[in-house]
Write an enzyme that holds these catalytic residues in place. Structure first.
Site, PDB file in Angstrom:
ATOM      1  N   LYS A  22       0.833  -1.211   0.000  1.00 49.47           N
ATOM      2  CA  LYS A  22       0.000   0.000   0.000  1.00 49.47           C
ATOM      3  C   LYS A  22       0.864   1.256   0.000  1.00 49.47           C
ATOM      4  O   LYS A  22       0.644   2.164  -0.795  1.00 49.47           O
ATOM      5  CB  LYS A  22      -0.888   0.000   1.254  1.00 49.47           C
ATOM      6  CG  LYS A  22      -1.583   1.330   1.498  1.00 49.47           C
ATOM      7  CD  LYS A  22      -2.473   1.313   2.716  1.00 49.47           C
ATOM      8  CE  LYS A  22      -1.825   1.714   4.007  1.00 49.47           C
ATOM      9  NZ  LYS A  22      -1.531   3.147   4.151  1.00 49.47           N
ATOM     10  N   ASN A  23       1.850   1.287   0.889  1.00 46.53           N
ATOM     11  CA  ASN A  23       2.612   2.526   1.052  1.00 46.53           C
ATOM     12  C   ASN A  23       3.610   2.786  -0.073  1.00 46.53           C
ATOM     13  O   ASN A  23       4.240   3.839  -0.113  1.00 46.53           O
ATOM     14  CB  ASN A  23       3.334   2.540   2.404  1.00 46.53           C
ATOM     15  CG  ASN A  23       2.372   2.799   3.546  1.00 46.53           C
ATOM     16  OD1 ASN A  23       1.192   3.063   3.322  1.00 46.53           O
ATOM     17  ND2 ASN A  23       2.871   2.730   4.773  1.00 46.53           N
ATOM     18  N   CYS A 117      -5.282   8.185   9.778  1.00 49.56           N
ATOM     19  CA  CYS A 117      -5.341   7.580  11.101  1.00 49.56           C
ATOM     20  C   CYS A 117      -5.155   8.645  12.188  1.00 49.56           C
ATOM     21  O   CYS A 117      -4.342   9.554  12.030  1.00 49.56           O
ATOM     22  CB  CYS A 117      -4.235   6.542  11.264  1.00 49.56           C
ATOM     23  SG  CYS A 117      -4.510   5.027  10.344  1.00 49.56           S
ATOM     24  N   ARG A 122       0.414  14.763  13.209  1.00 55.09           N
ATOM     25  CA  ARG A 122       0.849  14.511  11.835  1.00 55.09           C
ATOM     26  C   ARG A 122       0.779  15.746  10.932  1.00 55.09           C
ATOM     27  O   ARG A 122       0.039  15.776   9.941  1.00 55.09           O
ATOM     28  CB  ARG A 122       0.045  13.361  11.225  1.00 55.09           C
ATOM     29  CG  ARG A 122       0.207  12.089  12.001  1.00 55.09           C
ATOM     30  CD  ARG A 122      -0.508  10.949  11.368  1.00 55.09           C
ATOM     31  NE  ARG A 122       0.326  10.222  10.420  1.00 55.09           N
ATOM     32  CZ  ARG A 122      -0.093   9.159   9.747  1.00 55.09           C
ATOM     33  NH1 ARG A 122      -1.311   8.723   9.881  1.00 55.09           N
ATOM     34  NH2 ARG A 122       0.723   8.536   8.927  1.00 55.09           N
ATOM     35  N   ASP A 305       4.736   0.860  12.133  1.00 52.59           N
ATOM     36  CA  ASP A 305       3.563   0.162  11.586  1.00 52.59           C
ATOM     37  C   ASP A 305       3.481  -1.300  12.032  1.00 52.59           C
ATOM     38  O   ASP A 305       2.518  -1.996  11.695  1.00 52.59           O
ATOM     39  CB  ASP A 305       3.574   0.232  10.048  1.00 52.59           C
ATOM     40  CG  ASP A 305       3.105   1.591   9.545  1.00 52.59           C
ATOM     41  OD1 ASP A 305       2.687   2.427  10.354  1.00 52.59           O
ATOM     42  OD2 ASP A 305       3.176   1.821   8.317  1.00 52.59           O
ATOM     43  N   ARG A 397      -8.779  -0.387   4.584  1.00 46.75           N
ATOM     44  CA  ARG A 397      -7.905   0.617   3.978  1.00 46.75           C
ATOM     45  C   ARG A 397      -6.553   0.019   3.625  1.00 46.75           C
ATOM     46  O   ARG A 397      -5.904   0.478   2.686  1.00 46.75           O
ATOM     47  CB  ARG A 397      -7.669   1.775   4.970  1.00 46.75           C
ATOM     48  CG  ARG A 397      -8.844   2.710   5.127  1.00 46.75           C
ATOM     49  CD  ARG A 397      -8.478   3.882   6.013  1.00 46.75           C
ATOM     50  NE  ARG A 397      -7.177   4.390   5.646  1.00 46.75           N
ATOM     51  CZ  ARG A 397      -6.263   4.868   6.498  1.00 46.75           C
ATOM     52  NH1 ARG A 397      -6.537   4.941   7.780  1.00 46.75           N
ATOM     53  NH2 ARG A 397      -5.109   5.306   6.072  1.00 46.75           N
TER      54      ARG A 397
HETATM   55  C1  UD1 Z   1       4.294   7.023   6.537  1.00 48.98           C
HETATM   56  C2  UD1 Z   1       3.467   5.791   6.308  1.00 48.98           C
HETATM   57  C3  UD1 Z   1       2.898   5.285   7.626  1.00 48.98           C
HETATM   58  C4  UD1 Z   1       4.017   5.107   8.651  1.00 48.98           C
HETATM   59  C5  UD1 Z   1       4.882   6.354   8.751  1.00 48.98           C
HETATM   60  C6  UD1 Z   1       6.106   6.178   9.622  1.00 48.98           C
HETATM   61  C7  UD1 Z   1       2.620   6.107   4.052  1.00 48.98           C
HETATM   62  C8  UD1 Z   1       1.445   6.380   3.187  1.00 48.98           C
HETATM   63  N1  UD1 Z   1       2.401   6.114   5.376  1.00 48.98           N
HETATM   64  O1  UD1 Z   1       3.419   8.005   7.064  1.00 48.98           O
HETATM   65  O2  UD1 Z   1       2.240   4.058   7.373  1.00 48.98           O
HETATM   66  O3  UD1 Z   1       3.440   4.847   9.910  1.00 48.98           O
HETATM   67  O4  UD1 Z   1       5.339   6.745   7.454  1.00 48.98           O
HETATM   68  O5  UD1 Z   1       6.884   5.128   9.147  1.00 48.98           O
HETATM   69  O6  UD1 Z   1       3.697   5.836   3.576  1.00 48.98           O
HETATM   70  N2  UD1 Z   1       6.066  14.938  10.675  1.00 48.98           N
HETATM   71  C9  UD1 Z   1       6.030  16.290  10.919  1.00 48.98           C
HETATM   72  N3  UD1 Z   1       5.936  17.153   9.854  1.00 48.98           N
HETATM   73  C10 UD1 Z   1       5.849  16.722   8.565  1.00 48.98           C
HETATM   74  C11 UD1 Z   1       5.892  15.333   8.331  1.00 48.98           C
HETATM   75  C12 UD1 Z   1       6.001  14.465   9.400  1.00 48.98           C
HETATM   76  O7  UD1 Z   1       6.092  16.736  12.071  1.00 48.98           O
HETATM   77  O8  UD1 Z   1       5.747  17.548   7.645  1.00 48.98           O
HETATM   78  C13 UD1 Z   1       6.204  13.979  11.811  1.00 48.98           C
HETATM   79  C14 UD1 Z   1       4.954  13.104  11.977  1.00 48.98           C
HETATM   80  O9  UD1 Z   1       3.960  13.745  12.738  1.00 48.98           O
HETATM   81  C15 UD1 Z   1       5.567  11.891  12.668  1.00 48.98           C
HETATM   82  C16 UD1 Z   1       6.946  11.772  12.027  1.00 48.98           C
HETATM   83  O10 UD1 Z   1       7.234  13.055  11.497  1.00 48.98           O
HETATM   84  O11 UD1 Z   1       5.684  12.119  14.029  1.00 48.98           O
HETATM   85  C17 UD1 Z   1       7.051  10.745  10.910  1.00 48.98           C
HETATM   86  O12 UD1 Z   1       5.984  10.935  10.015  1.00 48.98           O
HETATM   87  P1  UD1 Z   1       6.055  10.530   8.485  1.00 48.98           P
HETATM   88  O13 UD1 Z   1       7.234   9.678   8.207  1.00 48.98           O
HETATM   89  O14 UD1 Z   1       5.859  11.745   7.653  1.00 48.98           O
HETATM   90  O15 UD1 Z   1       4.758   9.625   8.342  1.00 48.98           O
HETATM   91  P2  UD1 Z   1       3.863   9.524   7.076  1.00 48.98           P
HETATM   92  O16 UD1 Z   1       4.711   9.784   5.866  1.00 48.98           O
HETATM   93  O17 UD1 Z   1       2.623  10.309   7.267  1.00 48.98           O
END
Ligand code: UD1
Length: 417
Positions: A22-23, A117, A122, A305, A397
């Site tokens: 998925k990711n 989620c 986030r 995850d 999902r």
């Molecule tokens: C992706 C994955 C999700 C997984 C996560 C961490 C997808 C679609 N989803 O989510 O399944 O749980 O990586 O491995 O690939 N953050 C900020 N600012 C930003 C971006 C992130 O503060 O602009 C923080 C987030 O709140 C979190 C951390 O950084 O605490 C990591 O988040 P991130 O790696 O961005 O997660 P996702 O990409 O949303």
């Protein structure tokens, strides 16, 4: 709303093919926004999040043709509406992945702030900061990110934290920017590498994907390509945990064990016998698992995850374990539901102390997010009696045909409408 009714106690036994990731599929689908030719994809999992993303791209003007057996073509030549409306993105955070490609290709984008989620705040500040460094003008208004740029310019971007979709968004945007972009502190997740490989097949010039420094030399245009999506390492890990918890014996095919080092190490520590081939993985569980402590962190460390699924196995393992979540601030919502099944879990901020109990008892529980739902399924499979899991739309999902796959392995699982 669908529910899942599980009668616990059956060990998972047999062979199962793992679906596409998925990711990886979600960002790769968004890569089709970058060119006006056809991107042909295989190994696309049939999931709600994928359907949502395809609807989103469809209303932007991308022609989506769904074939059989997980094939898909995306033709972006008529892309004319660089808008991601709230109604379509509210359930899925990954929809922010359209921002970088739209801006790079159309020079503008209007993207609703994403939902997804409820595991933490986030924010998407790193996505915005990176695009601004590349010359975009961005403002947030009425819940939307409004972005504009004549042509993005290469830049050196150092992200404040490791962000997976942030890295993917910036990498996609940079493929069409003028000059070189370097992303420092980049996410090293295999899904980032899969996206990079797809972009390279489309003509992008990218090096360093899989390391924490990715360099992208912008090109004038990308072209179509054929690309197979990688296997889902989290689905793989989830079935391994389910087999481990139920004293099972399974073989997972079309998998990629090389991407699961941290998870496999922990399952071995728990007492499972595991054998890996390049594209399959076999697990045989012991009579009783030993509890394992873990700490989540960006790849290649233990994935957030997989945290919920390991909490489920620690619930019935011998001994006590400490589970430490370092990525998301609110990712223990499954714990209260596991406690309803008789688990012994104490939460203190981002630490959970789990003491194994001899048995869990079936009850009605509520799925709160995607991976939390997976942990409740695992707990339900081991619990005595019946467990009814409510709100399983979260599971749909991210897990392809989960009840069918579990049934094939001998579980007693039924969807109740
Ligand atoms: C992706 C994955 C999700 C997984 C996560 C961490 C997808 C679609 N989803 O989510 O399944 O749980 O990586 O491995 O690939 N953050 C900020 N600012 C930003 C971006 C992130 O503060 O602009 C923080 C987030 O709140 C979190 C951390 O950084 O605490 C990591 O988040 P991130 O790696 O961005 O997660 P996702 O990409 O949303």
């Amino acid at each position: 709303m669908d529910k899942l009714l599980i009668k616990g106690g059956n060990p998972l036994v047999g062979e199962l093919a793992i679906s596409g990731a998925k990711n990886a599929a979600l960002p790769i689908i968004c890569a089709s926004l970058l060119c006006n030719n056809t991107l042909s994809l295989t190994n696309i999992p049939q999931l709600h999040d994928v359907a949502t993303m395809l609807r989103l791209l469809g209303q932007m003007g991308v022609v989506v043709t769904i074939g059989d057996k997980g094939t898909l073509t995306l033709d972006g030549c008529k892309l004319d509406n660089p808008l991601a409306p709230y109604e379509m993105v509210k359930t899925m955070r990954a929809s922010i992945l359209v921002l970088g490609p739209l801006l790079a290709r159309c020079g503008e984008a209007k993207v609703s702030m994403p939902g997804g989620c409820a595991i933490g705040a986030r924010p998407v500040d790193q996505h915005i900061k990176g695009l601004q460094a590349m010359g975009a003008e961005i403002r947030v208004e009425g819940g939307y990110v409004l972005a504009q740029a004549q042509r993005l310019k290469g830049a050196r971007i150092v992200t404040d934290m490791v962000t997976v979709t942030g890295t993917e968004n910036l990498m996609m945007a940079a493929t069409l920017a003028e000059g070189e972009t370097v992303i420092e502190n980049a996410a090293r997740e295999p899904e980032v590498v899969d996206l990079a490989n797809c972009l390279i097949a489309m003509g992008a010039r990218i090096s360093g994907a899989g390391s924490d420094r990715i360099s992208i030399q912008g090109v004038d245009r990308l072209h179509g390509a054929d690309y197979p999506v990688m296997p889902d390492r989290i689905e793989t890990g989830t079935y391994l945990c389910a087999a481990a918890a139920t004293r099972g014996d399974i073989l997972l095919t079309r998998a990629s064990p090389a991407l699961l080092d941290a998870v496999i190490d922990k399952l071995r520590e728990a007492g499972c016998a595991i054998e890996c081939q390049p594209d399959s993985i076999a697990l045989k569980a012991p009579r009783r698992l030993k509890s394992v402590s873990l700490r989540t962190a960006p790849y290649p460390a233990f994935p957030t995850d997989m945290q919920a699924q390991f909490m489920a196995i620690d619930c019935v393992a011998e001994g006590s374990a400490v589970i430490r979540e370092t990525i998301f601030e609110n990712r223990f919502m499954h714990a209260v539901e596991l406690i309803r099944l008789g688990a012994d879990i104490r939460i203190d901020a981002n630490n959970a102390v789990v003491t194994g109990v001899p048995a869990l008892d079936g009850a009605t529980v509520m799925a709160t997010d995607l991976r939390a739902s997976a942990s409740l399924v695992i707990a339900g499979l081991v619990a005595q009696g019946e467990t009814l899991i409510e709100r399983i739309y979260h599971l749909d999902r991210g897990y392809e045909r989960i009840e069918e796959k579990l049934t094939r392995l001998g579980a007693d699982v039924r969807r109740v409408r």
